[in-house]
Scaffold this motif. Structure first.
Motif, mmCIF file in Angstrom:
data_model
loop_
_atom_site.group_PDB
_atom_site.id
_atom_site.type_symbol
_atom_site.label_atom_id
_atom_site.label_comp_id
_atom_site.label_asym_id
_atom_site.label_seq_id
_atom_site.Cartn_x
_atom_site.Cartn_y
_atom_site.Cartn_z
ATOM 1 N N ALA A 98 0.706 -1.071 -0.045
ATOM 2 C CA ALA A 98 0.028 -0.115 -0.201
ATOM 3 C C ALA A 98 0.911 1.146 -0.046
ATOM 4 C CB ALA A 98 -0.938 0.010 1.381
ATOM 5 N N TRP A 99 1.840 1.244 0.907
ATOM 6 C CA TRP A 99 2.725 2.164 0.976
ATOM 7 C C TRP A 99 3.366 2.433 -0.356
ATOM 8 C CZ3 TRP A 99 4.477 4.675 5.685
ATOM 9 C CH2 TRP A 99 5.519 5.687 5.228
ATOM 10 N N LYS A 100 3.872 1.433 -0.987
ATOM 11 C CA LYS A 100 4.606 1.517 -2.231
ATOM 12 C C LYS A 100 3.596 2.298 -3.386
ATOM 13 C CE LYS A 100 5.616 -2.329 -3.982
ATOM 14 N NZ LYS A 100 6.104 -3.643 -4.033
ATOM 15 N N PHE A 101 2.271 1.918 -3.617
ATOM 16 C CA PHE A 101 1.653 2.063 -4.633
ATOM 17 C C PHE A 101 0.957 3.508 -4.188
ATOM 18 C CE2 PHE A 101 1.748 -2.331 -5.335
ATOM 19 C CZ PHE A 101 2.303 -2.284 -6.449
ATOM 20 N N ALA A 102 0.857 3.947 -2.906
ATOM 21 C CA ALA A 102 0.018 5.144 -2.738
ATOM 22 C C ALA A 102 0.991 6.156 -2.848
ATOM 23 C CB ALA A 102 -0.292 5.001 -0.892
ATOM 24 N N GLY A 103 2.333 5.954 -2.989
ATOM 25 C CA GLY A 103 3.260 6.871 -3.519
ATOM 26 C C GLY A 103 2.697 7.765 -4.615
ATOM 27 N N ARG A 104 2.026 7.473 -5.343
ATOM 28 C CA ARG A 104 1.934 8.245 -6.470
ATOM 29 C C ARG A 104 0.558 9.056 -6.522
ATOM 30 N NH1 ARG A 104 4.919 6.205 -10.695
ATOM 31 N NH2 ARG A 104 6.807 5.566 -9.910
ATOM 32 N N GLY A 105 -0.168 8.912 -5.449
ATOM 33 C CA GLY A 105 -1.420 9.856 -5.225
ATOM 34 C C GLY A 105 -1.102 11.031 -4.920
ATOM 35 N N ALA A 106 -2.100 11.911 -5.102
ATOM 36 C CA ALA A 106 -1.808 13.245 -4.661
ATOM 37 C C ALA A 106 -1.599 13.529 -3.135
ATOM 38 C CB ALA A 106 -3.231 14.329 -4.780
ATOM 39 N N ARG A 107 -2.470 12.676 -2.388
ATOM 40 C CA ARG A 107 -2.295 12.637 -0.846
ATOM 41 C C ARG A 107 -2.033 11.068 -0.626
ATOM 42 N NH1 ARG A 107 -6.518 15.265 2.701
ATOM 43 N NH2 ARG A 107 -5.396 14.604 4.327
ATOM 44 N N PRO A 108 -1.125 10.827 -0.442
ATOM 45 C CA PRO A 108 -0.683 9.317 -0.351
ATOM 46 C C PRO A 108 -1.444 8.896 0.952
ATOM 47 C CG PRO A 108 1.424 10.276 -0.177
ATOM 48 C CD PRO A 108 0.477 11.344 -0.765
ATOM 49 N N ARG A 109 -2.076 7.946 0.991
ATOM 50 C CA ARG A 109 -3.016 7.576 2.367
ATOM 51 C C ARG A 109 -2.948 6.157 2.497
ATOM 52 N NH1 ARG A 109 -6.624 9.658 6.020
ATOM 53 N NH2 ARG A 109 -8.282 8.115 6.210
ATOM 54 N N VAL A 110 -2.777 5.459 3.640
ATOM 55 C CA VAL A 110 -2.976 4.126 3.988
ATOM 56 C C VAL A 110 -3.929 4.063 5.194
ATOM 57 C CG1 VAL A 110 -1.870 1.804 4.435
ATOM 58 C CG2 VAL A 110 -0.924 3.262 2.874
ATOM 59 N N GLU A 111 -4.622 3.035 5.061
ATOM 60 C CA GLU A 111 -5.773 2.877 5.812
ATOM 61 C C GLU A 111 -5.967 1.358 6.385
ATOM 62 O OE1 GLU A 111 -9.442 5.010 4.861
ATOM 63 O OE2 GLU A 111 -10.577 3.418 5.963
ATOM 64 N N VAL A 112 -5.736 1.450 7.663
ATOM 65 C CA VAL A 112 -5.962 -0.243 8.151
ATOM 66 C C VAL A 112 -7.367 -0.277 8.988
ATOM 67 C CG1 VAL A 112 -4.985 -2.195 9.566
ATOM 68 C CG2 VAL A 112 -3.402 -0.647 7.967
ATOM 69 N N ALA A 113 -8.025 -1.147 8.834
ATOM 70 C CA ALA A 113 -9.442 -1.129 9.494
ATOM 71 C C ALA A 113 -9.630 -2.541 9.639
ATOM 72 C CB ALA A 113 -10.596 -0.313 8.808
ATOM 73 N N GLY A 114 -10.539 -2.738 10.616
ATOM 74 C CA GLY A 114 -11.115 -3.954 11.090
ATOM 75 C C GLY A 114 -12.076 -4.543 10.242
ATOM 76 N N LEU A 115 -12.049 -6.014 10.185
ATOM 77 C CA LEU A 115 -13.315 -6.608 9.134
ATOM 78 C C LEU A 115 -13.771 -7.800 10.037
ATOM 79 C CD1 LEU A 115 -14.121 -6.532 6.360
ATOM 80 C CD2 LEU A 115 -12.347 -8.122 5.738
ATOM 81 N N HIS A 116 -15.146 -8.079 10.043
ATOM 82 C CA HIS A 116 -15.707 -8.868 10.843
ATOM 83 C C HIS A 116 -16.537 -9.985 10.246
ATOM 84 C CE1 HIS A 116 -13.813 -7.524 14.559
ATOM 85 N NE2 HIS A 116 -14.088 -6.264 13.962
ATOM 86 N N GLU A 117 -16.876 -11.358 10.335
ATOM 87 C CA GLU A 117 -17.840 -12.107 9.817
ATOM 88 C C GLU A 117 -18.031 -12.873 10.857
ATOM 89 O OE1 GLU A 117 -17.247 -14.184 6.364
ATOM 90 O OE2 GLU A 117 -17.293 -12.592 4.904
ATOM 91 N N PRO A 118 -19.130 -13.725 10.900
ATOM 92 C CA PRO A 118 -19.479 -14.707 12.053
ATOM 93 C C PRO A 118 -18.468 -15.635 12.001
ATOM 94 C CG PRO A 118 -21.374 -14.396 10.716
ATOM 95 C CD PRO A 118 -20.137 -13.303 10.172
ATOM 96 N N GLY A 119 -17.735 -15.742 13.189
ATOM 97 C CA GLY A 119 -16.572 -16.924 13.202
ATOM 98 C C GLY A 119 -15.181 -16.561 12.571
ATOM 99 N N PHE A 120 -15.190 -15.211 11.992
ATOM 100 C CA PHE A 120 -13.887 -14.598 11.811
ATOM 101 C C PHE A 120 -13.770 -13.277 12.142
ATOM 102 C CE2 PHE A 120 -15.296 -17.992 8.675
ATOM 103 C CZ PHE A 120 -13.923 -18.539 8.395
ATOM 104 N N ALA A 121 -12.437 -13.100 12.246
ATOM 105 C CA ALA A 121 -11.978 -11.458 12.435
ATOM 106 C C ALA A 121 -10.673 -11.228 11.599
ATOM 107 C CB ALA A 121 -11.715 -11.491 13.926
ATOM 108 N N GLY A 122 -10.728 -10.221 11.264
ATOM 109 C CA GLY A 122 -9.417 -9.849 10.390
ATOM 110 C C GLY A 122 -9.415 -8.429 9.965
ATOM 111 N N PHE A 123 -8.742 -8.134 9.077
ATOM 112 C CA PHE A 123 -8.472 -6.375 8.807
ATOM 113 C C PHE A 123 -8.401 -6.283 7.325
ATOM 114 C CE2 PHE A 123 -4.678 -8.932 9.964
ATOM 115 C CZ PHE A 123 -4.028 -8.604 8.649
ATOM 116 N N ARG A 124 -8.587 -4.971 7.010
ATOM 117 C CA ARG A 124 -8.323 -4.623 5.580
ATOM 118 C C ARG A 124 -7.208 -3.568 5.359
ATOM 119 N NH1 ARG A 124 -13.126 -1.107 4.565
ATOM 120 N NH2 ARG A 124 -14.166 -0.795 6.652
ATOM 121 N N VAL A 125 -6.547 -3.606 4.392
ATOM 122 C CA VAL A 125 -5.576 -2.440 4.171
ATOM 123 C C VAL A 125 -5.847 -1.918 2.824
ATOM 124 C CG1 VAL A 125 -3.028 -2.174 3.873
ATOM 125 C CG2 VAL A 125 -3.839 -3.877 5.313
#
Lengths: 493, 153
Positions: free
Chosen positions: A394-421
């Motif tokens: 994300a860091w690598k590819f965000a470099g080209r945007g006007a305001r490079p930005r990376v976001e890490v957030a939670g992700l939930h499903e029944p029986g599962f927990a995770g995240f998205r970048v």
């Protein structure tokens, strides 16, 4: 084909129940008819008796009055006409029901004849005008005969309470008999149907229990213990089919295990091979890089500029290859390392990764936003590898945007927990999403973005080893989002 | 027993008749003077007299037993006779036909048997003389010959 017993039994129960239900009204009708027959017998005997009795008495009175009127009117024709009235009375007597004693009836007829003759004679005498002494005797005699007739009528043509009681008793007995007849059909039939139904239901439940236990065992993989298949009914058939299925499953299972073992062995060999190769490649690479550096440092001033450039290129190639080999080694380790699952603070890991990236390239103003309290279950070092790769990408590819930005957030499903970048970088064409996670696949040009093409393959391997899922969503020019879901073995709380 | 005015009159008439008989020999007086009928019983019958109502009850068989004892045997006269007509009208208070009609009803309904109707005074007297429980009536001119006449009040 064998006739299934259970079906036959159920059919028998239904047939019996239907027969019972149909037979009941029939028996009811028959017994009601019996009772009615008894009542009708009463009606046919006693009603006519009462009618004939009352009628006969009325006719006797009328006949007596006819004699008296004929005498009063001094009318011989009227006297003769009494014969017709007497005939009517006699005809009426012949209508007396069978209930009346025939001997009584014959006596009544004889007494009626005697009285009639006497009355006729007396009437004729009375026509002559004088009631002589002798006539008074005959009158008295006639009157006695009249009384006899009346008594006969009374005795033979009136209702005898004893007879009536006997008639009712007979009707009652018929009714009771009907009741017993009904009960004697209903009760055994009901008992039979209920007993049959209970026996069948018990057997059904027992067989179903056995079948369920058998399926449970098959489900657990115990293919060697077949479902008991006793008897010849449908459930026994089902048990036999289940056993056959268990046999097939066992064969398939064995084949699968064999295949798996083979695959594992091959995989191990392959990994070991690639590990050895990678490992063995590092030493020569270090030599190439190290000696190239030594040449540059020690003899750089004697080399023309072009020669120095070539050497630098040799070094860059060697370094790139070393990175590649390291990545391959990591990928290999990821495949072989033992998993130690624990609750992992994803937020902290992600922040550590971001800080490291920021330290590595302080000139890049990438904004990293990590959601607080992200937790997942897994092996901490491996999850670190996952986050390294995803946030690094994300860091690598965000470099080209006007305001490079990376976001890490939670992700939930029944029986599962995770995240998205998520980044706001160049993104990718969803048509190539399938190729993203294959090793050495790169959608971008290596010139624009540095990398070996092994990172996402490593991510996928880690996630799969955890039993989780990983997928990517993106659009060319509008950023990409990588999602990771890991199974929860423990409840959150 | 009290003597009523009617009876006193009849006694006077009887005395007068006796005087006539003595004067002109024993012979029947005129209808005006002789009673229309005598009620007769057996000489041994202790009954002294009867009133009309009691007599009617006897002849309609409403009273069937003598006060002293025994069944009453009433005896009638022929329905064509004058004495019957007078007796029925005066004592029973009805015409002969009405009385006969009533008897016919009684005959056929079996209620009762009418008194026998005898053809003459002589037959009645003969009947009464034979039967101590009998009672009958004869015309006023009849000679009683052993039967006893009882006064009717």
């Amino acid at each position: 084909m064998r006739q299934p017993t259970l079906r036959r039994r159920l059919q028998l129960i239904i047939a019996l129940a239907a027969a019972m239900l149909l037979a009941m009204p029939v028996v009811d009708v028959l017994s009601v008819r019996e009772v009615n027959g008894g009542v009708e017998a009463l009606e046919h005997e006693y009603v006519p008796l009462l009618r004939v009795g009352a009628d006969a008495q009325a006719r006797l009175v009328a006949l007596t009055r006819a004699f008296q009127e004929a005498v009063a009117a001094q009318d011989p024709e009227a006297l003769e006409a009494t014969a017709a009235q007497k005939a009517e009375l006699e005809a009426l007597l012949s209508e007396a029901p069978a209930l009346v004693d025939r001997a009584d009836l014959a006596l009544l007829r004889r007494h009626l004849d005697e009285w009639y003759a006497s009355a006729f004679g007396v009437s004729q005498e009375l026509f002559s005008g004088v009631v002589g002494e002798e006539l008074t005797v005959r009158i008295a005699d006639m009157q006695e005969k009249h009384r006899v007739v009346e008594r006969d009528l009374e005795r033979s043509l009136t209702l005898d309470p004893a007879r009536l009681a006997a008639g009712f008793e007979r009707a009652r007995r018929v009714g009771l008999y009907g009741l017993w007849a009904r009960m004697s059909i209903r009760v055994p039939l009901t008992i039979l149907v209920v007993a049959l139904a209970i026996a069948t239901a018990r057997r059904l439940v027992r067989s179903l229990d056995t079948l369920r236990d058998g399926f449970e065992r098959i489900g657990r993989g115990e293919f060697d213990r077949p479902v008991p298949a006793e008897g010849r009914d449908e459930l026994a058939d089902a048990a036999r089919h289940a056993n056959r299925m268990a046999g097939n499953l066992k064969a398939l299972d064995a084949e699968l295990r064999r295949g798996n073992a083979e695959l594992e062995r091959t995989n191990r060999e392959l990994e070991s091979f690639s590990y050895s190769v990678s490992h063995d490649l590092r030493a020569p690479l270090r030599s190439v890089d190290g000696f190239s550096q030594a040449v540059l440092e020690d003899y750089g001033d004697r080399l023309p500029e072009q020669g120095q450039d070539y050497l630098r290129r040799v070094r860059a190639g060697a370094q790139r290859m070393a990175a590649l080999v390291d990545d391959l080694l990591r990928l290999s380790r990821v495949g072989r390392a033992e998993l130690h699952r624990a609750q992992v603070d994803v937020s902290a890991l992600a922040r550590a990764v971001a800080e490291e990236l920021a330290r590595g390239s302080p000139e890049r103003p990438v904004e990293v936003e990590v959601e607080d309290g992200l937790v997942a279950e897994g092996d901490a070092p491996l999850l670190r590898v996952v986050l390294d790769n995803l946030i690094g990408n994300a860091w690598k590819f965000a470099g080209r945007g006007a305001r490079p930005r990376v976001e890490v957030a939670g992700l939930h499903e029944p029986g599962f927990a995770g995240f998205r970048v998520r980044d706001n970088g160049v993104g990718f064409d969803m048509a190539h999403a399938g190729r993203l996670f294959a090793p050495f696949q790169r959608l971008d040009s290596a010139r624009d973005f540095p990398g070996t093409g092994i990172g996402l393959a490593t991510v996928q391997r880690v996630v799969h080893r955890h039993g989780g899922r990983v997928w990517a969503q993106g659009e060319a020019g509008r950023g990409a989002e990588f999602s990771v879901l890991l199974p929860k073995t423990k409840d959150e709380g | 027993m009290d003597i009523e005015p009617g009876e006193r009159r009849r006694t006077r008439r009887a005395a007068l008749a006796l005087a006539f008989a003595l004067a002109f020999g024993w012979r029947h007086g005129s209808g005006e003077e002789m009673p229309a009928y005598h009620v007769v019983v057996h000489p041994e019958n202790p009954v002294a007299s009867l009133d009309r109502r009691a007599l009617a009850r006897i002849f309609l068989k409403n009273t069937t037993r003598w006060e002293h004892d025994g069944e009453i045997h009433p005896v009638d006269q022929s329905p064509q006779s004058e004495v019957r007509r007078r007796f029925d009208e005066e004592v029973l208070g009805r015409s002969v036909a009405a009385v006969r009609n009533a008897w016919q009803q009684a005959i056929f309904s079996g209620r009762d048997v009418p008194p026998p109707e005898l053809g003459s005074d002589a037959m009645v007297l003969d009947y009464v003389r034979r039967d101590p429980q009998a009672i009958g009536y004869v015309s006023g001119k009849a000679e009683l010959r052993g039967a006893r006449a009882i006064p009717v009040r």
